[in-house]
Design an enzyme around this catalytic site. Structure first.
Site, PDB file in Angstrom:
ATOM      1  N   VAL A 184       0.675  -1.696   0.197  1.00  0.00           N
ATOM      2  CA  VAL A 184       0.210  -0.200   0.535  1.00  0.00           C
ATOM      3  C   VAL A 184       1.060   1.635  -0.056  1.00  0.00           C
ATOM      4  CG1 VAL A 184      -2.251   1.392   1.034  1.00  0.00           C
ATOM      5  CG2 VAL A 184      -1.926  -1.236   1.066  1.00  0.00           C
ATOM      6  N   ASP A 185       2.053   0.906   0.887  1.00  0.00           N
ATOM      7  CA  ASP A 185       2.440   2.394   1.040  1.00  0.00           C
ATOM      8  C   ASP A 185       3.448   2.894  -0.652  1.00  0.00           C
ATOM      9  OD1 ASP A 185       2.637   3.766   2.897  1.00  0.00           O
ATOM     10  OD2 ASP A 185       4.383   2.218   4.223  1.00  0.00           O
ATOM     11  N   MET A 186       3.921   1.270  -1.526  1.00  0.00           N
ATOM     12  CA  MET A 186       4.284   1.695  -2.573  1.00  0.00           C
ATOM     13  C   MET A 186       3.206   1.744  -3.651  1.00  0.00           C
ATOM     14  SD  MET A 186       7.066   0.439  -2.183  1.00  0.00           S
ATOM     15  CE  MET A 186       8.137   0.853  -3.712  1.00  0.00           C
TER      16      MET A 186
END
Length: 408
Positions: A174-176
């Site tokens: 999700v960060d990426m």
């Protein structure tokens, strides 16, 4: 392509970015902008980005987790809790193009450097706020990180198999995705600045990104009303399209097309499977997936992954071994593409990481700056923004700015 041809690694030359983000999503966006030529200033508190504390692994005390998100930036320490900290940022914002921040909603406003304050100084500023759930709504003030958002967005409920508990994607998926979306959205906003002369406030959230990341699964649920079930490596819409054990490992096979399914059956010396009443079409194979997997598992156990790969590729059957990172790093395609770059760091020495790997071959990462050590470039950056030696000395004396002591 000739070295003299245009390349996206110079697309953002002349763009100045003040990057207040921490840990993963926001720093990734700033790094990508730096890879594309922007001058990215990583503005940190004296304690540094929280990501600097994440590990292992470490290299000479520097967090590799942090370094992999902060190539092509320079670090400036500003103590925003001291009188004069906000005034300094406001001064820098006058000649900056982009602000990235990942504080909880409202923090930048309380510090006096929120969007409205900076827009009054520079109407062209593109201000991207990266948060867990967004700048508005009932969850606005909730804290959140990648793993939590994987949970509440439904992503974690779909990973694993029927016998496993919910699982997390090991990499911060999700960060990426949020980082990638932030980069593209900022670039779109910069295009709007070119045409209108006006910047804007971009609301980028991990939650929204996680929902968009699940585009096909959520669309399928909305259409059918059926919750996805955990089916391991398989695809819910086709079969065979999953991993199978071999004599020495695992191989992923995608042989669900009308021509590749019979080709696989022939290769396995079981041509009758292609027209079997349970397996003749994709819907039938999906409905009878367990039975199909049992049949294929027995047949594929007789050879190694490499042997099957050679045989299948000769028949244009899509497949690939499930590679560990040793195998990935030894991949001839990875080496040909130049996907791993070496970046310098004043403390850690040389650090290896994936580079910018989009566009043509000329677009691969130029490492202008390695991941910066905390406060490594404070005085250098302020000089480039036009502050005089006397002004910089006053900021240092007041503790508003900190320069890393080991620097000249």
């Amino acid at each position: 392509m000739s070295e003299s041809m245009p390349s996206i690694n110079k697309a953002l030359e002349g763009v100045r970015v003040l990057d207040f983000t921490q840990i993963g999503a926001g720093p990734l966006a700033g790094m990508q902008m730096g890879d594309m030529g922007a001058e990215v200033i990583k503005v940190e508190a004296p304690s540094g980005d929280i990501g600097r504390k994440l590990g292992p692994p470490w290299q000479n005390g520097e967090s590799v987790v942090s370094m992999c998100f902060n190539r092509n930036k320079r670090s400036l320490i500003v103590d925003l809790k001291k009188p004069g900290g906000a005034a300094l940022i406001q001064e820098l914002a006058k000649t900056s193009d982009v602000v990235l921040e990942s504080f909880r909603p409202g923090v930048m406003d309380r510090l006096g450097i929120g969007y409205e304050a900076l827009r009054a100084i520079n109407p062209k500023i593109v201000f991207a706020s990266v948060s867990a759930y967004g700048q508005t709504g009932p969850w606005r003030d909730k804290p959140g990180v990648d793993g939590i958002v994987q949970a509440v967005s439904g992503l974690m409920s779909n990973i694993g198999d029927e016998n496993s508990p919910p699982m997390k994607v090991l990499v911060p998926a999700v960060d990426m995705v949020t980082g990638f979306l932030t980069t593209s959205t900022v670039m779109a906003a910069l295009r709007v600045v070119e045409s209108t002369g006006l910047g804007q406030h971009l609301d980028m959230s991990l939650y929204n990104s996680a929902i968009m990341f699940q585009q096909s699964a959520i669309a399928s649920y909305l259409s059918s009303g059926e919750k996805p079930i955990r089916i391991g490596t398989a695809a819910p819409y086709s079969a065979p399209n999953e991993a199978y054990p071999t004599k020495d490992g695992w191989i992923m096979i995608a042989a669900y097309h009308d021509d590749r399914w019979p080709a696989l059956c022939k290769l396995l010396n079981k041509p009758d499977l292609a027209t079997h009443p349970d397996f003749a079409t994709i819907p039938l194979r999906v409905a009878n997936r367990k039975k199909l997997m049992t049949e294929l598992t027995v047949l594929l156990a007789s050879k190694t992954s490499a042997e099957w790969q050679a045989l299948m590729e000769a028949e244009d059957i899509i497949c690939g071994p499930i590679a560990d990172y040793d195998m990935v790093m030894d991949s001839p395609q990875l080496k040909h593409n130049g996907l791993i770059v070496e970046t310098p760091n004043a403390i850690a020495g040389t650090v290896k990481m994936p580079g910018l790997a989009v566009g043509d071959r000329n677009a691969q990462s130029r490492v202008r700056y390695g991941p910066p050590t905390l406060g490594e470039h404070s005085c250098e950056v302020l000089t480039e923004y036009g502050l005089t030696e006397a002004q910089i000395k006053a900021l240092l004396d007041d503790g508003i700015v900190v320069q890393r002591k080991t620097d000249k």
